[in-house]
Design an enzyme around this catalytic site. Structure first.
Site, mmCIF file in Angstrom:
data_model
loop_
_atom_site.group_PDB
_atom_site.id
_atom_site.type_symbol
_atom_site.label_atom_id
_atom_site.label_comp_id
_atom_site.label_asym_id
_atom_site.label_seq_id
_atom_site.Cartn_x
_atom_site.Cartn_y
_atom_site.Cartn_z
ATOM 1 N N PHE A 100 65.468 41.565 19.796
ATOM 2 C CA PHE A 100 64.756 41.864 21.030
ATOM 3 C C PHE A 100 64.372 43.330 21.089
ATOM 4 O O PHE A 100 65.003 44.185 20.466
ATOM 5 C CB PHE A 100 65.604 41.489 22.266
ATOM 6 N N CYS A 101 63.303 43.600 21.824
ATOM 7 C CA CYS A 101 62.885 44.950 22.173
ATOM 8 C C CYS A 101 62.704 44.937 23.684
ATOM 9 O O CYS A 101 63.338 44.134 24.363
ATOM 10 C CB CYS A 101 61.625 45.357 21.409
ATOM 11 N N ASN A 102 61.870 45.778 24.240
ATOM 12 C CA ASN A 102 61.693 45.768 25.694
ATOM 13 C C ASN A 102 60.967 44.530 26.189
ATOM 14 O O ASN A 102 61.324 43.950 27.207
ATOM 15 C CB ASN A 102 60.960 47.025 26.166
ATOM 16 N N TYR A 129 64.194 42.534 26.382
ATOM 17 C CA TYR A 129 65.296 43.022 27.210
ATOM 18 C C TYR A 129 64.928 42.957 28.688
ATOM 19 O O TYR A 129 65.744 42.555 29.519
ATOM 20 C CB TYR A 129 65.638 44.452 26.795
#
Length: 141
Positions: A100-102, A129
């Site tokens: 995951f990233c933002n 996220y």
């Protein structure tokens, strides 16, 4: 497109300690994956990350070091998205791995690379996220 495939082949070859992948070979691998994969292959939603499966998931935060240190999913390890192909050996093969990233954009690129490289257990968390914070099915305390 051919330039992108050649650049990816050179990058993967250099970062995996192997000789550069020929553009045609890499293109064949990517096309083969895309032909085989379903539209939702490699994707998980925050709503699917329930308490029942939480302990069996290995989370990889692909954001910057500063973002990771500011807050992350409990238990997540940090591997920036561009480093995932070169650090694939650090990611388990025997359990579900969620990158995951933002928002899911950068981590989707890392997930695609990992899956093309043979890691079918690697998934991207759609909406990242931020989506997990607002819509996640489970938030451990």
């Amino acid at each position: 497109m051919r330039y992108l495939v050649m650049a990816l082949g050179l990058y993967l070859g250099a970062n995996l300690g192997a000789s550069p992948v020929a553009a045609g070979e890499l293109e064949d691998e990517i096309i083969g994956y895309m032909d085989f994969a379903t539209e939702t292959a490699g994707i998980i939603l925050p709503q699917q990350l329930t308490a029942e499966i939480w302990e069996g998931v290995y989370f990889v935060d692909t954001r910057s070091r500063a973002d990771f240190e500011a807050g992350t999913i409990p238990g997540a390890v940090h591997i920036e998205w561009r480093d995932v192909p070169g650090r694939l050996d650090e990611i388990p093969e025997d359990k579900m791995v969620v990158l995951f990233c933002n928002t899911g954009v950068r981590s989707s690129q890392a997930t695609f690379a990992a899956r093309v490289m043979g890691r079918e257990n690697v998934l991207v968390m759609q909406s990242g996220y931020e989506g997990w914070l607002t819509e996640g099915a489970y938030h451990p305390r």
